[in-house]
Design an enzyme around this catalytic site. Structure first.
Site, PDB file in Angstrom:
ATOM      1  CD  GLU A 127     -54.847  -2.198 -12.885  1.00 39.96           C
ATOM      2  OE1 GLU A 127     -54.952  -3.455 -12.532  1.00 39.96           O
ATOM      3  OE2 GLU A 127     -54.015  -1.572 -12.358  1.00 39.96           O
ATOM      4  CE  LYS A 179     -55.433  -7.320 -14.215  1.00 36.86           C
ATOM      5  NZ  LYS A 179     -54.547  -8.640 -14.313  1.00 36.86           N
ATOM      6  CB  THR A 180     -50.702  -2.137 -12.402  1.00 39.14           C
ATOM      7  OG1 THR A 180     -51.683  -2.686 -11.649  1.00 39.14           O
ATOM      8  CG2 THR A 180     -50.325  -0.970 -11.728  1.00 39.14           C
TER       9      THR A 180
END
Length: 461
Positions: free
Chosen positions: A166, A122-123
């Site tokens: 996110e 996600k990051t």
């Protein structure tokens, strides 16, 4: 439901303001002229930064921090009802909401809110998309779960309708969000202290996808198992990406340079398109970049700016982050704490110049370690040498059911691995200095404080 309106700033108090997500939301609100206060158990670079931005931050969570001029209180899952401030809010009958609910409310103030979800990546993917958006001069507001050098932190406040964040599935928090573009990178077993099984996790991601409007877009990994469960009966548009099965976005002529960074030719619906070069290693980052391209093309960003943005992205803090060299030993740090992430990182490292590969692994939470014991062992076996540290408890308590020595036993018995265990950080650092050889690659790995081992070795030698 309390509603946030950027045109009507109010006083919002954060219980636990120093967390990377909470501090980011507080900073966005400060720049939107909200009055922000908050508390945390200890001071940090995050709390110091917020004070510089104009927030009133109190160290220590006490009832007197909840003043009558507060209009709304935001808290995280780590705050329990016996917390002094929480109790004071209840007594004063001040409206409350969770961090996830606040983020969802804030998304409604943007025309193009983008949410990046998945068990892993996600990051990195949020950061990739952010770099492309900035290269295209779309002036986005960004909330990322790591430190991105190009924005000088984890938050960027723009002046456009584009917002990217996110979206975490833990406790179903992403079901509070209202995106118009969603990305699902992968769906695997994790957070088993909340979810019961993979079917329940897939159901959660399906509900997340259903939040999209009819004219919204879902960008989803077409290679993963259980895809139909997630995409069935959706009214939004769907675009798939992948490397194994037929997908809308895929890659051909994949190559890796001496640092393990990938390059490839983009293929869209079977038709060759433009060439892509990355500045981050591994096949997993090729997949991440494919999802970023799908989002960028939805926003009609030209290929040249997509190429430039992806090439400019060199990673975020704690994602295969180069820390330095000591005695000709290269030290890398990585946040990987799930078996799939560990395997991806160690596989990528094989393309990085080195003699032998050392992995210092700190398991994260007892429930995750217990659920994936054999998977952890298999993933770690891809290193030449492994040093295990004690489990980082995070939000959990040690029940004595599992320990790092359980991973060690499996690694020895089933993989005949060269594996060691050390509970003390100082002794671990001494062990590594005496065992690592010139040209070796040392990766500190985990979501806890394992990063300190590499940093201390570099600082003290």
């Amino acid at each position: 439901m309390f509603k946030i309106n950027f045109n009507e700033p109010i006083h919002i108090h954060f219980i636990g303001i120093g967390g990377i997500s909470m501090s980011g939301l507080a900073e966005i609100l400060l720049k939107e002229n909200f009055t922000v206060s908050g508390s945390d158990r200890s001071s940090s670079t995050m709390t110091d930064h917020l004070i510089q931005c104009g927030a009133k931050v109190t160290i220590g969570q006490r009832a007197e921090n909840i003043t009558d001029d507060i209009d709304l209180v935001v808290y995280t899952a780590a705050i329990h009802p016996d917390n002094e401030e929480f109790q004071a809010v209840v007594e004063k009958k001040i409206p409350m909401m969770t961090r996830a609910c606040l983020l969802g409310q804030m998304m409604k103030n943007y025309k193009i809110p983008i949410a990046v979800s998945g068990t892993h990546g996600k990051t990195t993917t949020t950061s990739m998309i952010s770099e492309v958006l900035m290269k295209a001069d779309l002036d986005p507001t960004i909330s990322v779960g790591g430190i991105l050098d190009s924005i000088g932190g984890n938050i960027r406040v723009g002046n456009s309708p584009v917002f990217i964040t996110e979206a975490c599935e833990y406790t179903n928090s992403f079901l509070e969000f209202f995106p118009t573009i969603s990305v699902i990178l992968n769906v695997e077993e994790d957070h088993m202290d909340f979810f019961h099984n993979i079917e329940e996790i897939r159901t959660s991601f399906h509900e997340f996808a259903k939040k999209l409007p009819d004219n919204g877009l879902l960008v989803v990994n077409g290679d993963m198992e259980g895809l139909s469960t997630i995409t069935e009966n959706l009214s939004c548009r769907i675009k798939t990406f992948g490397l194994e099965k037929p997908c809308n976005y895929t890659a051909s002529n994949i190559q890796y340079n001496l640092l393990g960074n990938g390059s490839y030719d983009l293929v869209i619906d079977g038709t060759p398109s433009f060439h892509v070069e990355l500045s981050v290693p591994g096949a997993h980052n090729i997949l991440n970049s494919l999802s970023a391209i799908a989002v960028a093309l939805e926003l009609e960003i030209p290929s040249e700016q997509i190429q430039a943005g992806l090439l400019a992205f060199g990673g975020t803090k704690r994602r295969f982050e180069y820390k330095g060299k000591v005695n000709d030993i290269t030290i890398i740090d990585d946040y990987a704490h799930h078996p799939t992430e560990i395997k991806a990182t160690l596989t990528s490292a094989k393309n990085y110049p080195h003699h032998e590969l050392w992995c210092v692994f700190q398991p994260h939470t007892y429930t995750r370690t217990k659920a994936f014991l054999h998977d952890f062992a298999e993933a770690l076996s891809h290193a030449d040498h492994i040093l295990l540290l004690d489990i980082y408890a995070a939000r959990e308590k040690n029940t004595g059911e599992v320990s790092s020595n359980d991973i060690l036993r499996i690694l020895k018995e089933e993989y005949h691995a060269d594996v060691y265990y050390e509970s003390d950080f100082i002794k671990a650092e001494q062990f590594l200095l005496s065992h690592c050889q010139k040209e070796d690659l040392l990766i500190t790995m985990g979501a806890g404080n394992v990063v300190e081992i590499g940093e201390n070795i570099l600082k003290n030698n």
